[in-house]
Scaffold this active site. Sequence first.
Site, PDB file in Angstrom:
ATOM      1  N   GLU A  97       0.815  -1.219   0.000  1.00  0.00           N
ATOM      2  CA  GLU A  97       0.000   0.000   0.000  1.00  0.00           C
ATOM      3  C   GLU A  97       0.843   1.262   0.000  1.00  0.00           C
ATOM      4  O   GLU A  97       1.927   1.291   0.569  1.00  0.00           O
ATOM      5  CB  GLU A  97      -0.829   0.058   1.289  1.00  0.00           C
ATOM      6  CG  GLU A  97      -1.934  -0.940   1.351  1.00  0.00           C
ATOM      7  CD  GLU A  97      -2.669  -0.858   2.684  1.00  0.00           C
ATOM      8  OE1 GLU A  97      -2.974  -1.922   3.229  1.00  0.00           O
ATOM      9  OE2 GLU A  97      -2.908   0.259   3.171  1.00  0.00           O
ATOM     10  N   CYS A 378      -1.808   2.037   7.458  1.00  0.00           N
ATOM     11  CA  CYS A 378      -1.361   1.212   6.346  1.00  0.00           C
ATOM     12  C   CYS A 378      -1.399  -0.264   6.732  1.00  0.00           C
ATOM     13  O   CYS A 378      -1.198  -0.616   7.875  1.00  0.00           O
ATOM     14  CB  CYS A 378       0.058   1.589   5.988  1.00  0.00           C
ATOM     15  SG  CYS A 378       0.196   2.217   4.341  1.00  0.00           S
TER      16      CYS A 378
END
Length: 395
Positions: A97, A378
């Site tokens: 990500e 994240c």
Amino acid sequence: MAEPLPLPADVRSQTREELAAQFEAWSLPAYRLDQLLEWLYERRAGGWEAMTNLPRGLREQLSARFGLRSLSLARHQGARDTTQKFLWKLADGALIESVLIPATPALYGEASDRHTLCVSTQVGCAYGCKFCASGLDGWKRHLGVEEIVGQILATESWHATEAGAIPGAAEQPPAEPEPVSGTSQPSAASSGRLINNLVIMGMGEPLANYANLLKALQILNAPWGGGIGARKITISTSGLVPQIRQLAEEPQQFRLAVSLHGATDETRNRIMPVNRKYPLAALTAACEYYQRRKERMITLEYILIAGVNDQLSEIRPLAVLARRLRAKVNLIPYNDVTGLPWKRPEEPVQEAFLAALEEQGIAVTLRREKGHEIDAACGQLRLKTERELSRREST
Ligand code: SAH
Ligand code: SF4
């Protein structure tokens, strides 16, 4: 069975000096290298064929010698001008990500009309902090230099070519990934840079992938590469003591953020296994060393978790530590993670913690913005996607 041949080094894992040595060996004039670098870092070309002002023979030579692998967008969340999450699929199918955050004054670096990108450095994480989604399925591998650099290029490419096409974009479902930095026509927006701040706070422990991280940052920092100032790059660590000391010896003035999350060994041991290897005394000494060598202000990250580290008894030791390191404290209300028991404290508890630290004279901020449905820490989008995909496979 024969071992598969190793892939050639990706061209975006190479410094200008390394490429210059290759161009010299090929007896090519220096301006050819400048053209190549412009295609890679200003126009963000995703393929050799796009580099139309390089002779075909040179493009063939380059493609035989170097890889040029783009990240594929597997999933995107968030509207333009808000926090947006990108889930990238790598060449081996691994998912990572990046998070694009519009400038907010006084968070990391100064206010600006541009954007911060939160970057991943590993697939998964080996450090197993109890509250964190990134470490839930363990560590898979380090990211290569080009996969770290590629997150910036792919995000900027996506923004330049696609963002306008998704009005008020909600969420895109997982789809067959498309390479996003493969545009052969440099777009109008490709000359301006979108990202001027980096926070190395995505998935993984950056200092555990030290060599690749430093080389990627060298490329992203260089005027011929990403052009992002070292002072606009914040590296976050859970507290790897030897690497903090090593970072203090590097020439660049990176900012350092330490994920503290507890001001006593007792609290830290409970939620961060790394503290057993590098307890607070060793961590504090390494931070002090960094602070002295760099004369840079360190940020202490402190996620507030209900009943774990939000008691006012943490204030005194935290204030002592922050004072000793001349550090700023960032309080971050915990983002709940599906499947984990930890909770964000109620707002009055967060505010009381903030006020108590302020009373001690500590420079402290509390992240108050709303809309956490997508900007959860994240690691969560990857986790969610992997679980959805494995559910799909098993039905
Ligand atoms: N491994 C590095 C960098 C990546 S984590 C580190 O730990 O510093 C980036 C930050 O997000 C860390 O401060 C981490 O503790 C924090 N974090 C992880 N899970 C979180 C969650 N669910 N809510 C809020 N912050 C979280
Ligand atoms: Fe790894 Fe950082 Fe998550 Fe800890 S907080 S598991 S070090 S990514």
